[in-house]
Structure formats: C-alpha cells, structure tokens
Design a protein around this motif. Structure first.
Motif, PDB file in Angstrom:
ATOM      1  N   ALA A 214       2.106 -10.344   2.158  1.00 42.12           N
ATOM      2  CA  ALA A 214       3.369  -9.649   2.357  1.00 42.12           C
ATOM      3  C   ALA A 214       3.202  -8.164   2.055  1.00 42.12           C
ATOM      4  O   ALA A 214       3.683  -7.293   2.785  1.00 42.12           O
ATOM      5  CB  ALA A 214       4.429 -10.244   1.449  1.00 42.12           C
ATOM      6  N   ARG A 215       2.477  -7.912   1.021  1.00 43.19           N
ATOM      7  CA  ARG A 215       2.265  -6.533   0.591  1.00 43.19           C
ATOM      8  C   ARG A 215       1.515  -5.744   1.661  1.00 43.19           C
ATOM      9  O   ARG A 215       1.860  -4.610   1.966  1.00 43.19           O
ATOM     10  CB  ARG A 215       1.447  -6.586  -0.703  1.00 43.19           C
ATOM     11  CG  ARG A 215       1.360  -5.284  -1.415  1.00 43.19           C
ATOM     12  CD  ARG A 215       0.325  -5.419  -2.510  1.00 43.19           C
ATOM     13  NE  ARG A 215      -0.153  -4.070  -2.825  1.00 43.19           N
ATOM     14  CZ  ARG A 215       0.098  -3.458  -3.972  1.00 43.19           C
ATOM     15  NH1 ARG A 215       0.769  -4.073  -4.905  1.00 43.19           N
ATOM     16  NH2 ARG A 215      -0.328  -2.234  -4.179  1.00 43.19           N
ATOM     17  N   ARG A 216       0.486  -6.407   2.222  1.00 43.26           N
ATOM     18  CA  ARG A 216      -0.284  -5.739   3.273  1.00 43.26           C
ATOM     19  C   ARG A 216       0.618  -5.413   4.467  1.00 43.26           C
ATOM     20  O   ARG A 216       0.575  -4.308   4.993  1.00 43.26           O
ATOM     21  CB  ARG A 216      -1.440  -6.639   3.716  1.00 43.26           C
ATOM     22  CG  ARG A 216      -2.734  -6.233   3.057  1.00 43.26           C
ATOM     23  CD  ARG A 216      -3.863  -7.088   3.569  1.00 43.26           C
ATOM     24  NE  ARG A 216      -4.612  -7.584   2.429  1.00 43.26           N
ATOM     25  CZ  ARG A 216      -5.018  -8.815   2.248  1.00 43.26           C
ATOM     26  NH1 ARG A 216      -4.744  -9.733   3.153  1.00 43.26           N
ATOM     27  NH2 ARG A 216      -5.690  -9.142   1.194  1.00 43.26           N
ATOM     28  N   THR A 217       1.431  -6.392   4.809  1.00 46.05           N
ATOM     29  CA  THR A 217       2.345  -6.174   5.946  1.00 46.05           C
ATOM     30  C   THR A 217       3.270  -5.005   5.638  1.00 46.05           C
ATOM     31  O   THR A 217       3.465  -4.105   6.466  1.00 46.05           O
ATOM     32  CB  THR A 217       3.169  -7.448   6.185  1.00 46.05           C
ATOM     33  OG1 THR A 217       2.281  -8.555   6.246  1.00 46.05           O
ATOM     34  CG2 THR A 217       3.967  -7.337   7.468  1.00 46.05           C
ATOM     35  N   LEU A 218       3.801  -4.995   4.416  1.00 50.40           N
ATOM     36  CA  LEU A 218       4.697  -3.903   4.019  1.00 50.40           C
ATOM     37  C   LEU A 218       3.976  -2.568   4.086  1.00 50.40           C
ATOM     38  O   LEU A 218       4.529  -1.574   4.583  1.00 50.40           O
ATOM     39  CB  LEU A 218       5.205  -4.128   2.593  1.00 50.40           C
ATOM     40  CG  LEU A 218       6.335  -5.146   2.448  1.00 50.40           C
ATOM     41  CD1 LEU A 218       6.624  -5.391   0.974  1.00 50.40           C
ATOM     42  CD2 LEU A 218       7.599  -4.639   3.142  1.00 50.40           C
ATOM     43  N   GLU A 219       2.743  -2.589   3.602  1.00 51.99           N
ATOM     44  CA  GLU A 219       1.981  -1.330   3.592  1.00 51.99           C
ATOM     45  C   GLU A 219       1.748  -0.824   5.014  1.00 51.99           C
ATOM     46  O   GLU A 219       1.847   0.368   5.274  1.00 51.99           O
ATOM     47  CB  GLU A 219       0.662  -1.515   2.859  1.00 51.99           C
ATOM     48  CG  GLU A 219       0.864  -1.368   1.368  1.00 51.99           C
ATOM     49  CD  GLU A 219      -0.306  -1.880   0.563  1.00 51.99           C
ATOM     50  OE1 GLU A 219      -1.310  -2.279   1.162  1.00 51.99           O
ATOM     51  OE2 GLU A 219      -0.197  -1.888  -0.679  1.00 51.99           O
ATOM     52  N   GLU A 220       1.430  -1.762   5.891  1.00 55.12           N
ATOM     53  CA  GLU A 220       1.232  -1.359   7.290  1.00 55.12           C
ATOM     54  C   GLU A 220       2.493  -0.681   7.814  1.00 55.12           C
ATOM     55  O   GLU A 220       2.447   0.382   8.427  1.00 55.12           O
ATOM     56  CB  GLU A 220       0.969  -2.594   8.156  1.00 55.12           C
ATOM     57  CG  GLU A 220      -0.454  -3.087   8.090  1.00 55.12           C
ATOM     58  CD  GLU A 220      -0.587  -4.407   8.841  1.00 55.12           C
ATOM     59  OE1 GLU A 220       0.083  -4.551   9.895  1.00 55.12           O
ATOM     60  OE2 GLU A 220      -1.321  -5.284   8.363  1.00 55.12           O
TER      61      GLU A 220
END
Lengths: 878, 374
Positions: free
Chosen positions: A157-163
C-alpha cells in the motif's frame, strides 16, 4: 474501482448461493441486524480478490462451512476505469480462478498475477493475504473493529501511495521503478549479506572457499616440505653410506693397524728384557745387602761381649753384699721368736685366773634370779584362786546378753499385738451401781464394775431386764489370739531364765556384766605376774612357772648375801698379758719379713749372674766361629766385589727400562683396539643405513606419485583465484549496500516531501469535522498529530471516536489520491463510526456522501436507523 | 639427419587462476601436444624428438600427468624421445626422474648425466641436465671437452638463457652464447624461453609447443632440424599449439571503439582457441560502459576459451542522457546525482560510488527491458 455484484456459495455461513447485486457507483448501504453475515460478505470479497485460489492454508480452510466438505466459491463483477471484469474463485476442492476482462480470459496463476497488477496488491504469503500484501485496497476496505486503526499502511500500500504521491509533488516518474530497483538490489544483496550485514549464501560460500583453499594450500605446502625432507634425508643417508663404504676400505687405517701391531710386539720384547734385568738387579742388591749385614753383625758381636763382661763384674759385687744382709736378718728373727714364746706363757696363766673369777660370779647371779621367781609364783597362785571364785559366780547367772535380747523381743511383740487387738476388739466397760441386778456376760456372772476386751460376740444379760449382744468388728479375734500366744511365750521364757519379770532380768544382767569385767581384770594381772625369764629359761604363763620351779628348791638368800663381786685384778692381768703377746707377735713377723726380703734379693742377684755368664759364653763362641769362617780381610774383599756388581746391574736395568719406556704398550693397544672398534661400528651401521635408505626410497616414490609440487602450485594458484573471487563479491556487496543506502536516504527525504499532498488533501475534511483543526502525518503515513489553533495533540491521546473519524478521513484522502492517479480505489466500512456522537456522525455522513460522488462507498452496518438519513443505495441480503 | 627439437612442455601446469571450465581444457592441451609432436615426427621422417628441458611443470607432477605422458610417448613406437630435466623439473635424486628412468618405455631416454651418448647411428647427444632449479655455473661448459667419435653429429641439449638480462642480478643456468662454436656442435637445442628464438645458425630456442601465458610472443611450435656435415643445419618451424594467448590494452572513448577493436582482434584465430586478457582504460559514458560490459561479459567471454577482463581503468562519466535514462527527476534521479558526485572522489570511495551508479543504470535498463515504467 466499482463493485457491481457479488455472489457467494459454500462460504462460511452462506451454504446456499447468496447474490448481492445492484451496487451503485455511489454510496451503498448494507444495513442488517447482527449475525446476518455482513462481515462474512466482506471476508468473501477480500478472499476473491486477495487470496490465492490454490492455497490450502488453515485460513483458506476456514472458509468452508462448518463440517461441510464443499468448495467455497465467490464471484465478483467489478469495473476498473471503463473496463468491466468478471472474477470467479473456487477454493480447496478443484480450486480455480477465472478472470475475464477486456484483455481476455485468464486462469490460474496468470489470472492471479493479472489481478495483482490490476488492483495493486502483492502475492500473498503461505498463510494467506495480510496487511502488507493486500495493498491500497486493503487499506481502504476496513473490516469490523479496524476502522479506528491508525497503523502505518503496509508495504505494498505504501509503495502504491508513494507512486501516486511522486506524481503529486511534481515528479514525473520513478515511484514504481524505484520500488522495483530497490527490490532488485535488495534481492541481489540478500544473496550476499544477511539483514544484519553478515555474509551469506554466495559471499559466505566464497569465504568458505577461501578458508578451504588456504587449508588445502597449507597442507600441500607441508606435504611438499615433507617430500623435500625425505629427498634430503635420502641424499644424506646415501652420502653417509658412501662415506661409510669408503671408510671401511681405508688403506691408511689398515697400514696404521699393521704398524701398531708391530709396535706392540716390539714393546712386548722390551718389556720381557726389562723384567729380566729387574730380576738380576734384585739378586745383586740382595747379595750386597747380605754382606753388609754380616759385617754389621760382626761389629755388634764384639760390642755385646764387652757389655756382658762389664755387667757380670757389677753383679758379683752386689751378691756379696746381699749374703751379709741375710745373716743379719736371721739373727733378728731368732731373737723375736724367743720373745714371743715368753709372752705366750704369761697369757695362758692370766687367762685361767680370769676364768675362775667369772664362774663364781655367775653362780651368785642365778641364785638371786631363782629367789625372785619363787616370789612371783606365790603372787600368781593367789590371783588364780581369786579368778576361780569369780568364775563360779558367773556360771550361776543365766541372764546373758542373748537372753535379754529374746526377752525384749517377746515384750515388743506383746506390745504390738496389744495395739492391734485394741484396734480390732471391743472394749467393754460396765459400771453399775450397787444393788443393780445380776449381770452375766456370756452366761457368766460378772462384777458390776466390769471391763473386758473382746473380739467375738458377747452377750450381756441383766437379770430381770434382758440381754445385750455386742458384735465387735471382724479381725479383732485373731489379734487377741496372737496376743495370748505371745504372752504365754513370754512367761515360759521368764520361767526358763528363772526371773519374775523383765525388770528383774535387767538387774540380773547388769550384775553379770560386772563379774565378767572383774574376771577379765584378774586374768590380765595373772598374765603380768608370770613373764618369761630368759636367764632361768622359763616360758610365759603360770603353768610354765609352776613346772619350772616344781623340781627346784627355793635358795637361801643368806648364801649369796655377803659374797663380794670384785674380780678386776684378774681381768687387768689378763688384758696386759694379751697386749704383750700381740706386740711380740708383731715384732717376730717384721723380723721374718726382713729375712725373707734379704733372701729374695740374694737369690735374684745370684740368678742374674747366670744369663750374663751365658751371654758371655755364647757371644765369645759365636765370635770365634765367625772369624774362623771368614777373616776380616776376606769379608772386606767380598763386600767390595758385591758393591761393584750391583752398580753394573743398576746400569743395565736402567738401559732396559729406557728401552721399554720408549714403547707405551697400553696406549698402543688402546689405539689399535679403538681402530678395530671403529671398523666394527661402521660395519654394524651399514645394514641399518641400507634399510633406512630403502624405506625412504619407498616413501619418496609413494609421495612423489601424488605430485606434491604440482599440488602445491595448483593449490596456491587456486587460493589466489578464490581470494580474488571473494574480494570481488565483497566489493559487490559494498557497492550494493552503498546503492541501497543512498536510495533509502533519498527515499526518506522524498517521502517527507510526499507528505505535503496528503496533508493538503485531508485538511478540508478535518476542518469540516473539527473547525480550525488540521492534521499532520508522520514519515510512515500515520496521522501523527491534530493541530487546533496553537495546540498540537498526539493522535494517540485523542478519544477513540476522534481517532476513528480521523482514520476514516485519512482513508478517504488516500482513496482520493489514488483515484486522481487513475488507480482503483473504493471505500468499504464495516460497522464504522460506532463511537461518533450525533453531530460528528452527521458530519461524517455528509463527508462520505460527498466522497461517494468520486468513489464507490460500501457501508456495512447493523444500525439501520442511524443511517436512515443517508441517501444511499440499499443492498439487501436475501 | 633429422630430428625434432622441442622444449618447455610443462606438463601438469595447473592454470589455477583460470576458471574451472578453462582450466581442464588448457591442461589437456599440454598433454595432447605430445601426440601432435609424435605425428609431426612421423610425418616428417624424424626418428628422434629432443626435449630441451621443462618436460614437467614441477619436479613432482603427480601420477596422472606422469602416466599420461609416458603412455602417449610409448604409443609413438617409432619415435625415440630424449628428455632433459630443466629448471622446472630438475633431476633430484630419487625424485621424478629416478622413477622416470625406471618406468621409461624403450623409446624413451632420460638425459640425466652430463656425458655424450649416441641416440641414433652417428647422432650423439651432449646433454646438460639441470640438477637444481638454479645453478650459477654454465651447465654446458663440459660440451667443449665432451668426446664423440669422429664425424659424429654433436647435438647439444640444454636448458637456460643465453643472455644475461638483469645487470643487478646474476641469471641462473646461463649458457655461453657461443657454445655451439666452442664445442663444435652440429646443433645446440635450447629450452627455457617459451618463444621461438634463433641465436645463430646453430643455436635455436624452439619455444613451448603449447602456449601457456600472456605477454609472450609465443605461437606454439616445434623445430624440424636437419643436420649435415658441411652446411649449417636446416631448421623448419612446425606449428603445434592449439590455444592462442593474446593480451591487449585498449583505450576506449565509446562502445563503438570496443566493437572496432574486437573486430580487428586476432582475426586469424579460431575464437574457441583464444585466451585473451583485455585491459581497458579510458573515460566513457554510463551507457557505453554498460554496453562494453554487456558485449564483453555476455558475448565475447563466452565465445572464447577464457577472457581475463581488467576493466578497472575504464572510468565512467555519466552524460545528461545517462542521467535522463535513469530518471528525469524523482528518487532515482536524486540517487544518480548523489552517486555521480561521490564518484568524483579519489580512491575506493569514488570507485565504489561509480560502480553503484553503474549498477543503478544497469538495473534501470533491465526494468526498461521488462517494460516497467514510471
């Protein structure tokens, strides 16, 4: 993302197929009472998306209705962007997945992967999907009891948010690639280092290889060294053997031994000659010495002869003198003898006079003693008479000490029995007045003053009046009987002793004691009156005295009364004669001793003269014969000849001695023996050496076959190679670590920048809920604090209700961000906002209603009434 | 009269620094050369092969190499092999040569004593066997007085250098350069140098028959020698080597430079038989560096037998395009910028940062190939 319909079969409580359709793109409300299965529906929606169809984990098994062996199946139709997808998953039995969409139909892992990339989540682990793997949708689909959670988003989720955020802050690309690169680098790094930075796998293997190769190289080096040592040893042993063989055949030493043998022989000859010379010298010396001795002896003979003669003349003078002394002593002795005879005669005469006087005096003394003895007998007879009288009196008195004791004992017994009888008997005392009727006791008439002690029944009759019977207590009767017996004993005892009573007996006993004392005293006096008389030879005692004197007559005291006792004259004469005799004896003894000594001296002197004379005879005979045998002149000549012969022999002996000394026989023998020993030792050494060489040859062959040199070179080169490899890998690890670190630092800095859009996005909602408030996020996307005016509060310290509301708002903000980037997002809230007060609840419904214009919102709730004001599409469970 | 002159077989050389797959091929090639020499002798009607020292790489090569060598020599029945101990395999008593002397088949002679012996009718060999790795005396001195029958061919067989290279250090086993003349030799067969070298008409180094290292002008051959009484010997070179060892240093400005160099690199050599050491230097872009690496490591290294690549001096200067390839902005761009500035530092830190940057570039390229964007 918009969910259109969901159908569930064989999933937990839904055994029969359940179809939910008619989901709108806006807000959807599934309001049903508790236990209807709302949460199960959410679980099924999560399962169909996030769980792997082929998984057999416990979690997946739990999908199956209780104790049913069926295959849980979930179908879902949803839209992402403008595309519609149809997804179907069957678990456990014949598991399958089918995803149909605009790109076609996918099954199995392909379908799963397609789904993952479409919805932005990761492949779940073996235990099933989790917070990390479910990605952003997982964050937005809030299950029951989790709505107020402020946990950090999971990794995916964090990676998606960061993207998404990367785009928001103006960066064009990089989010997903960064993640992919970080993953790739971390994967490569994990092949080399553990999480804690320790070498692992490839790197560890390379290190191990280096260690192994080092050991191998060292072993090979040692082996090569050993091989070299063996070859060295072999060479040295060979050289030794060669030297040994050469030494054994050394001609120089052989010649040396030969020379030594010759020398030894020469030495032995010289030695024999010397021995002979020594013998001859000894003979010559002996002859010379003998002659010298003879000459000396001859001189001695003359001297001795003269000395003997001189001694003899001295002895003759002394002999004459001693004969005269003997004559004188003889005369003196004769005179002394005569004097002694005279003294003896006087002594005999005085002795008989003295003896007569002494006999007279003894007679008188005996008569006196006898008279005294007769007087003593008279006194004793008187005493004996008196003793006889006392003894007769004593014999008449019977009251002895023992008799008194018996009486007293009987009396004590009576007294005791009297007490006993008094205790057990009745004491009857009657006192009637004169004129009273006749009284009978037991039929016997008694006096009016009657007293009795009894132990048996008594009958008292009063004439004309009646009878009184008295019964004493039992036991009194026997005591009375015993008392009677005792009293009878007592009276018989008194009779026997011839006394009236005890008091009389005591009196009699005291007079007996006085008599006894007198008897003893008289006996003592009698004993004293008759002592033993040594002079008259009479023993002690009256009888002895009577016996001794019975045959004698009492002397007449007139007989010796006037006899004088003066005999001193005879005794004096006797003693004088005795002294004179002793003096005469002493003088004769002295004279005889003098005579004896003179005779001994005379005999000694004449004795001494005999050996002197003998010496003179012997010496003169010897001297004569010596001279006649060899004249003085002849002796001198022979002696001189012997001297010169000895001198010659000494010279000859010295000569041979020098010759013998030039050969040291023992040194020569020692040297020759040493050389022989050397040869033997070398010969002995040879077989051992040969054996050793053989063994070493074999070792060299065996070890050489292994190729120690080649191995050493190879091992060393291999070591270099593996060290280079290890260094390369170590460097790679360093490079990867560096790259990873630089990326992490850059990411951290970037994420701080990324937080700005989230804050911005959530701000209007927060203000709507709490006027003038704003929210700050941490680096990990967690709502960190609520800022109200100047006041900053940590979210952890806020009320549960506020925490939950902020968490929901954050999720709406996240969903907005995702949607803006064209990512699939939808919000599912299961029993959320339970802690909200009415005002806040209303506001939250407004916010949700507003959000539903942009995204699909699905609300699951048991509070039908609370949600009534919400304009929502109602979904029913049928 | 004909014979073959060879030397420096160095059988059993381990090539420990080479990767395993190259190692055994290189080792086997050294043994195979015995067969090649046997064939060359037979086809050229030479009855004798003189090996001028260093038959084995070490004084104890191990049974496998030893037996292989014996078996192969024995197989060439009509060839007489004369083996001389060299500095790599000196004839220590009880070592390799003692065993060899006992195990040798009939057609194998070991030249272990410095005395002349007749190997064929009229062909006398004067050997100078080395008993130690290093000797200060010229082992061929005795050749001058070595007696052979009149009209015999006197062939000197020795191992060692003829020129003293170092002025400060005395070379070992040094052989007088005019020994052939002073000892009235028909031919002096020398070993030790791995490259072919003619000293004079009578004195020759044949070089190793199978090259074994970089940095030497070695082609791998033997000499077919024909001696006669009147003239100088006739010496013909016979190629025997399989592998070609080439070492190059290339200064590159771009990936194109590398391709050009590679194109012109040893065109005469079958790449399967090429062993190469490439030292790269220069300053190139990240993309060029990645390309160079790709071409060399993923293509060229697999084409040839063994590539020893030394690219430490090939430095990278990222271009704007390189940086843009990584990213225009964002985290990766930031990382690239940081590493790029770190790479400017000297020493280990700079080198590591450069490597990290290169790695980032490569990972990025990989992602691009996989179609991951954004």
């Amino acid at each position: 993302m918009i969910i259109r319909d969901v159908s569930i079969e064989n999933f937990r409580k839904f055994r029969k197929p359940l179809v939910l359709n008619g989901f709108s793109s806006g807000i959807n409300l599934l309001a049903e009472p508790n236990e209807t299965g709302k949460s199960t529906i959410l679980e099924a929606m999560r399962a169909v998306l996030f769980e792997r169809h082929g998984s057999k984990s416990e979690w997946i098994q739990s999908f199956r209705p209780h104790s049913d062996d069926v295959a849980p199946t979930v179908e879902m139709t949803f839209e992402v962007g403008k595309n519609t997808y149809k997804l179907r998953k069957r678990f456990i039995q014949k598991p399958e997945v089918v995803l149909e969409g605009p790109d076609g139909r996918f099954t199995s892992d392909q379908a799963e992967e397609h789904l993952q990339s479409l919805l932005g989540f990761s492949r779940p682990g073996n235990r099933g999907a989790d917070w990390d793997s479910r990605g952003a949708l997982g964050l937005l689909w809030v299950e029951q009891g989790q709505s107020f959670s402020l946990d950090a988003p999971g990794q995916t989720a964090r990676r998606t948010l960061e993207e998404v955020l990367a785009g928001q802050v103006g960066t064009v690309t990089g989010g997903r690639r960064t993640t992919a690169i970080v993953e790739a680098i971390e994967k490569s790094l994990s092949e080399l280092l553990t999480a804690s930075g320790k070498p692992t796998k490839k790197y560890a293997e390379a290190i191990r290889e280096v260690e192994d190769s080092e050991a191998e190289a060292e072993a090979a080096r040692i082996e090569l060294g050993e091989f070299g040592s063996i070859l060295d040893a072999l060479e040295s042993n060979r050289n030794t053997l060669r030297r040994l063989n050469r030494d054994l055949n050394d001609p120089e030493r052989e010649a040396q031994i030969k020379q030594l043998n010759e020398d030894i022989q020469g030495a032995q000859v010289a030695h024999s000659a010397l021995q002979l010379a020594e013998l001859k010298l000894k003979e010559a010396t002996g002859a010379h010495d003998a002659l010298e001795k003879r000459a000396t002896r001859r001189a001695t003979l003359q001297t001795e002869l003269e000395a003997a003669r001189k001694r003899l003349s001295g002895q003759e003078i002394k002999a004459k003198e001693s004969i005269e002394a003997v004559d004188r002593a003889r005369t003196s002795a004769a005179e002394a003898n005569a004097a002694l005879d005279a003294a003896r005669l006087v002594a005999v005469q005085t002795a008989s006079a003295r003896q007569a006087a002494e006999a007279r005096r003894g007679e008188i003394r005996r008569a006196k003693s006898l008279a005294i003895a007769f007087d003593r007998l008279d006194a004793a007879e008187l005493l004996a008479k008196e003793i006889g009288i006392v003894a007769t009196t004593l014999a008449q008195n019977k009251i002895s000490k023992e008799a008194i004791d018996s009486l007293e004992s009987a009396d004590r017994k009576i007294q005791t029995l009297k007490v006993k009888a008094a205790a057990g008997a009745v004491h009857l005392r009657m006192l009637f007045e004169i004129g009273a009727p006749e009284i009978r006791v037991n039929g016997v008439v008694v006096s009016p003053n009657y007293e009795a002690l009894f132990a048996d029944e008594q009958t008292v009759e009063l004439a004309g009046l009646g009878k009184i019977t008295i019964e004493p207590p039992q036991g009194g009767e026997s005591a009375l009987l015993a008392l009677g017996a005792a009293e009878s004993d007592m009276s018989s005892l008194l009779r026997e002793l011839d006394v009236a009573n005890l008091a009389e007996a005591h009196l009699s006993a005291r007079s007996r004691q006085d008599l006894e004392r007198k008897h003893d005293e008289l006996n003592a006096r009698l004993q004293y009156a008759c002592p033993a008389d040594a002079e008259l030879q009479i023993a002690e005692g009256l009888d002895a005295l009577r016996g001794a004197l019975s045959a004698l007559e009492r002397p007449d005291s007139k007989l010796f009364a006037d006899v004088g006792t003066d005999d001193t004259k005879e005794i004096q004469a006797y003693e004088d004669a005795q002294s004179a005799l002793a003096g005469a004896e002493g003088r004769r003894e002295a004279a005889q001793k003098t005579l004896q000594e003179a005779e001994i001296a005379e005999a000694r002197i004449s004795g001494d003269m005999v050996p002197t004379q003998n010496d003179i005879d012997r010496l003169s005979t010897e001297a004569r014969s010596e001279i006649s045998e060899l004249s003085e002149i002849a002796l001198a000549e022979i002696l001189s000849h012997a001297k010169s012969h000895e001198g010659r022999m000494i010279l000859e002996h010295d000569q041979f001695k020098r010759a013998a000394e030039s050969f040291d026989l023992s040194a020569l023998t020692k040297k020759r023996d040493y050389l022989n020993k050397q040869i033997k030792a070398m010969a002995d050494e040879r077989p051992e050496l040969t054996r050793r060489i053989g063994a070493l040859e074999q070792q060299a062959k065996d070890l050489g076959g292994k190729g120690p040199a080649a191995r050493a070179i190879e091992a060393s080169e291999l070591l270099d190679a593996v060290i280079a490899k290890r260094d390369r890998i170590a460097e790679e690890a360093e490079v990867l670590s560096l790259l990873s670190n630089v990326i992490k630092v850059a990411q951290q800095e970037a994420s701080i920048r990324y937080l700005a859009p989230i804050t911005k996005k959530v701000a209007p909602y927060v203000k709507q809920l709490i006027p003038n408030a704003n929210m700050a996020f941490g680096e990990d996307y967690i709502p960190q604090s609520l800022i109200r005016g100047d006041r900053t509060e940590a979210t952890a310290h806020l009320s549960k209700g506020t925490q939950e509301q902020l968490a929901v708002l954050t999720r709406i903000a996240f969903a907005d961000l995702l949607l803006e980037k064209g990512k699939p997002a939808s919000l599912v809230l299961d029993d959320a906002l339970v802690f909200a007060d009415d005002d806040r609840f209303e506001t939250m419904l407004d916010i949700l209603g507003d959000a539903a214009k942009r995204m699909q919102v699905i609300i699951l709730s048991c509070r039908t009434a609370a949600y009534r004001p919400l304009k929502a599409n109602r979904i029913m469970i049928e | 009269m004909r014979f073959i002159h060879t030397s420096d077989w160095q059988l059993g050389k381990p090539f420990g620094r080479a990767p395993e797959e190259a190692r055994s091929a290189l080792q086997d090639a050294r043994l195979d050369v015995i067969d090649t020499l046997a064939k060359a002798a037979q086809s050229n009607d030479a009855k004798v092969v003189l090996v001028a020292g260093d038959v084995f790489d070490s004084p104890e090569p191990g049974d496998r190499v030893y037996r292989q060598a014996l078996t192969r020599m024995k197989a060439a029945e009509r060839v007489k092999w004369v083996l001389l101990p060299g500095n790599h395999d000196p004839a220590r008593s009880d070592g390799l040569w003692s065993r060899l002397k006992n195990d040798a088949p009939e057609n194998l002679l070991t030249a272990l004593e410095p005395t002349p012996f007749e190997v064929l009718d009229g062909l006398w060999v004067l050997p100078a066997p080395l008993l130690y790795k290093r000797t200060i005396d010229d082992p061929t001195t005795w050749f001058d007085s070595g007696e052979t029958p009149e009209r015999a061919f006197r062939i000197g067989l020795a191992h060692g250098p003829v020129v003293e290279f170092s002025s400060t250090q005395t070379a070992n086993n040094l052989i007088a350069v005019d020994r052939a003349k002073t000892a009235k030799l028909s031919y002096l067969a020398l070993g030790d140098w791995h490259g072919r070298r003619q000293i004079d008409a009578y004195t020759h180094y044949c070089g190793t028959p199978e090259p074994d290292d970089f940095g030497r002008e070695v082609t791998g051959m033997a000499l077919l020698v024909d001696v006669s009484q009147k003239e100088a010997p006739d010496v013909v070179e016979i190629p025997t080597g399989r592998y070609f060892w080439r070492s190059e240093t290339w200064d590159l400005r771009s990936g194109a430079d590398l391709l050009r160099e590679l194109n012109g690199f040893a065109p005469e050599v079958d790449r399967r038989n090429l062993v190469a050491r490439l030292k790269l230097s220069g300053l190139v872009s990240l993309s060029d560096r990645a390309e160079v690496r790709n071409v060399l490591e993923n293509e060229f290294a697999h084409e040839i037998r063994w590539l020893d690549l030394q690219a430490g001096d090939l430095f990278v200067r990222p271009t704007d395009d390189d940086m843009a390839d990584i990213d225009l902005n964002g985290v990766l761009r930031e990382v690239a910028e940081r590493l790029s500035s770190m790479a400017a530092a000297d020493g280990m830190v700079g080198r590591r940062a450069a490597s990290a940057l290169e790695r980032l570039y490569i990972e990025q390229q990989k992602l691009q190939r996989r179609g991951v964007s954004e």
